[in-house]
Design an enzyme around this catalytic site. Sequence first.
Site, PDB file in Angstrom:
ATOM      1  N   LYS A  52      46.763  44.076  36.006  1.00 52.14           N
ATOM      2  CA  LYS A  52      46.839  45.122  34.981  1.00 52.14           C
ATOM      3  C   LYS A  52      45.867  46.272  35.242  1.00 52.14           C
ATOM      4  O   LYS A  52      46.196  47.431  35.002  1.00 52.14           O
ATOM      5  CB  LYS A  52      46.599  44.534  33.594  1.00 52.14           C
ATOM      6  CG  LYS A  52      45.180  44.060  33.309  1.00 52.14           C
ATOM      7  CD  LYS A  52      45.075  43.516  31.903  1.00 52.14           C
ATOM      8  CE  LYS A  52      43.675  43.019  31.598  1.00 52.14           C
ATOM      9  NZ  LYS A  52      42.670  44.091  31.526  1.00 52.14           N
ATOM     10  N   THR A  53      44.666  45.957  35.762  1.00 48.88           N
ATOM     11  CA  THR A  53      43.701  47.034  36.030  1.00 48.88           C
ATOM     12  C   THR A  53      44.236  47.969  37.109  1.00 48.88           C
ATOM     13  O   THR A  53      44.047  49.192  37.041  1.00 48.88           O
ATOM     14  CB  THR A  53      42.349  46.445  36.457  1.00 48.88           C
ATOM     15  OG1 THR A  53      41.892  45.541  35.448  1.00 48.88           O
ATOM     16  CG2 THR A  53      41.316  47.546  36.649  1.00 48.88           C
ATOM     17  N   ASP A 242      43.275  49.324  27.145  1.00 51.11           N
ATOM     18  CA  ASP A 242      43.254  48.021  27.802  1.00 51.11           C
ATOM     19  C   ASP A 242      42.937  46.936  26.764  1.00 51.11           C
ATOM     20  O   ASP A 242      42.331  47.213  25.733  1.00 51.11           O
ATOM     21  CB  ASP A 242      42.190  48.034  28.906  1.00 51.11           C
ATOM     22  CG  ASP A 242      42.286  46.827  29.823  1.00 51.11           C
ATOM     23  OD1 ASP A 242      43.325  46.126  29.800  1.00 51.11           O
ATOM     24  OD2 ASP A 242      41.325  46.579  30.570  1.00 51.11           O
ATOM     25  N   GLU A 243      43.339  45.705  27.052  1.00 52.17           N
ATOM     26  CA  GLU A 243      43.065  44.551  26.172  1.00 52.17           C
ATOM     27  C   GLU A 243      43.524  44.840  24.743  1.00 52.17           C
ATOM     28  O   GLU A 243      42.834  44.534  23.761  1.00 52.17           O
ATOM     29  CB  GLU A 243      41.568  44.201  26.189  1.00 52.17           C
ATOM     30  CG  GLU A 243      40.996  43.909  27.559  1.00 52.17           C
ATOM     31  CD  GLU A 243      41.454  42.559  28.127  1.00 52.17           C
ATOM     32  OE1 GLU A 243      42.257  41.868  27.462  1.00 52.17           O
ATOM     33  OE2 GLU A 243      41.018  42.210  29.241  1.00 52.17           O
ATOM     34  N   GLN A 273      46.579  35.888  25.499  1.00 53.50           N
ATOM     35  CA  GLN A 273      45.128  35.844  25.646  1.00 53.50           C
ATOM     36  C   GLN A 273      44.417  36.444  24.434  1.00 53.50           C
ATOM     37  O   GLN A 273      43.268  36.868  24.528  1.00 53.50           O
ATOM     38  CB  GLN A 273      44.709  36.578  26.924  1.00 53.50           C
ATOM     39  CG  GLN A 273      45.241  35.935  28.202  1.00 53.50           C
ATOM     40  CD  GLN A 273      44.697  36.591  29.453  1.00 53.50           C
ATOM     41  OE1 GLN A 273      43.518  36.452  29.795  1.00 53.50           O
ATOM     42  NE2 GLN A 273      45.552  37.313  30.155  1.00 53.50           N
ATOM     43  N   ARG A 651      41.704  30.925  34.525  1.00 48.95           N
ATOM     44  CA  ARG A 651      40.518  31.436  35.233  1.00 48.95           C
ATOM     45  C   ARG A 651      40.463  30.892  36.656  1.00 48.95           C
ATOM     46  O   ARG A 651      39.735  31.433  37.499  1.00 48.95           O
ATOM     47  CB  ARG A 651      39.230  31.030  34.519  1.00 48.95           C
ATOM     48  CG  ARG A 651      39.021  31.530  33.090  1.00 48.95           C
ATOM     49  CD  ARG A 651      39.270  32.994  32.941  1.00 48.95           C
ATOM     50  NE  ARG A 651      40.652  33.230  32.530  1.00 48.95           N
ATOM     51  CZ  ARG A 651      41.260  34.402  32.605  1.00 48.95           C
ATOM     52  NH1 ARG A 651      40.627  35.449  33.078  1.00 48.95           N
ATOM     53  NH2 ARG A 651      42.523  34.550  32.225  1.00 48.95           N
TER      54      ARG A 651
END
Length: 722
Positions: A52-53, A242-243, A273, A651
């Site tokens: 995504k970044t 973002d997020e 998330q 993770r």
Amino acid sequence: MAVSRGVGLIAAGDGGNCQRSVDLSGLNPPQREAVLRTEGPLVVLAGAGSGKTRVITHRIAYLLELGVPPERIVAVTFTNKAAGEMRERIATMVGRSTASSLVLGTFHSIGAQMIRTEPETFGLDSPRFSILDQGDVLGIVRGLLREHGHHGADDRRFDIAGVTGRLSLWKNAFFTSADLEREIVDEYDVVGASIYDAYEDRLRSLGAVDFDDLVCLIGKSLAANHEAREDWRSRFDYFLVDEYQDTNTAQLQMLVQMCGPPHNLCVVGDDDQAIYGWRGAKIENILRFTEMFEGAATVKLEYNYRSRPHILACANSVVRNNTARNDKTLIPTKKGGEPVDLVVAADGDQEAQWVGRQIRKLLVEQDISGNEIAVLYRSAMQAKAIEEQLQLHGIRYRVLGGQSVYDKKEIKDALAYLKAIVSPRDELALRRALETPPRGIGRQTIEALKRHATAKNVPLCDAVHAAGAGNGAVEGVPTRAVAALGQFSAMVRAAQARARAEGSAAAALRGVLDHIGFKDHVRREMGSDTATDHRMTGVEWLLGSVDRYEQRRKERGKPVRWSEYFGTVALDKSATEPDAEADPEESLANRGEITLATLHSAKGLEWDFVFLIGLEEGNLPHRRVAAPRISDAIAGDLEEERRLFYVGITRARERLWLTRTAMRLDRGRELPRPPSRFVEELPADSIRSYEIAQQEELSPNAIEDMAAAFLAMTRPPPEPAP
């Protein structure tokens, strides 16, 4: 696209136009679509490890290539660290000057800049307002509880942080005091509601804002002021967030008010998330995005570039049991890999010993770097047993989620003296300085000073100087306090004169700290020389920070703006001072530290090898929701616990171990622990289950030999402060 006009927030760059062609060849089709679909509202559902970044940075670079001036692009992240890293990545694509002109930061940092630009618009009198940190807020709330007759503030019956947490949640939901009746369910709600309006009044009387105000004031003020709303909307053309799954009501309102039609708003997030509902985040913001913004498009990023197939199979199998989610599946791009290990220990001691031995094997037998290994858990208290085992093996580690350097008492005390020198109208800081170290100035003296300041309509610092003159100008100040006030007044004025003469507040502050015997004061509080030295390392770091800020402003030919410096301090809650024994040039990765982290702290990070411990009912899911029968209200909490498990699983890049115990100590008693209900949701064909065999105790000689070997490889952890 609107005509460019200056924002007044970020320093201008090189004109804004990107001179390089943005290379999209490395993007997969959904990623490319998310970059190229620039107009109108867009929600990008970005699964864990889906890049995504990369999408956000390429989208910004593409907008710049189209000719959008950088100061008309707003990019919002959730931490200052993430904002800095994103700006660096964009700088490599479009140049540092252009990247520096982007309006890029957190909701709170962007809000702070907007309020300083036009304080009157947002209900403040001056751009020199103070941003209160958590300690300041706790102090105000404690004082208000006393004033309103809640004496539990003194007898510790109330957890003050619990009261302030409620105030924060209510503010971010835009509740008025009249709305609170339906929110009251326990004594803490009653207490919080009784001081809700008084708390806001106290902030305004101090000319201060708390952290929540930096967002809430933007949303409320622009919603109520059509002219101001249209003015701010005219300054920006494109928004990226973002997020987005972590946004709350106030943050959504801030976006809605700043981003008008045609709503060129791109939000990126993953509802799977969303793990911050307990602090006010609304998963509905991302689930209902297409309902809120008419004509919104959706792009799903499902290709996972992080984890092996068995790990992703576990993640997909678990999270699909949630009902409040968008339908998506992580698709592995890596092949092969070991199954996920599900390990059962007899008790907590055996679990910790086994994890310690497995980490030692990874380091010694497989030559794995420590920074590629993490131990994750639901609650911070679970770390203690793991820490003991790592110490036993001589393995260096770090614990995530520690206290910010700016929240440490000695740093806040030193900052209070800096404010007394350069920003003496800051009443909270002045009171802290007066009381540190103790100099016989108590509550009676402070109240007398405040009465004088109110009656004369002067700041508290003027009352201090008047009382210190010793001519009885301030009524009610005890005789024993006059001399102390006089000494304090003379010291502050001398420091201010020195700061002006030498052009260095850092030097003046150092002189004041030496004069009051600050190190001796810290030693009396700490009780040991070692702990004192550790604490003073942070104070030296602060002095260096002040000096560097002043030097940077001088080099750029700009005046020092202390409101800017203190604003940065208040906003940067991720700052940590260098370790007393560490080489400041040496990175954490080079030191090879094992990471210990709660699942909340681990979000956004990744490691090759992950141990996720304590998979039992009462741990994960947490005991507050792990009941045989749950209400609909708690069902949402249970789904958040499942999302937390999903975050932990995703993770891991290469290997994942899930551990639980059959028995665990609880309040001194050994009690059987049923496995987490989430374990039953794991796919059998991706899991390798086994119990830990009883192992021989290590002899003292073996322990010493093992520790010696590791101490030769890594430095021991610094002695923890008491």
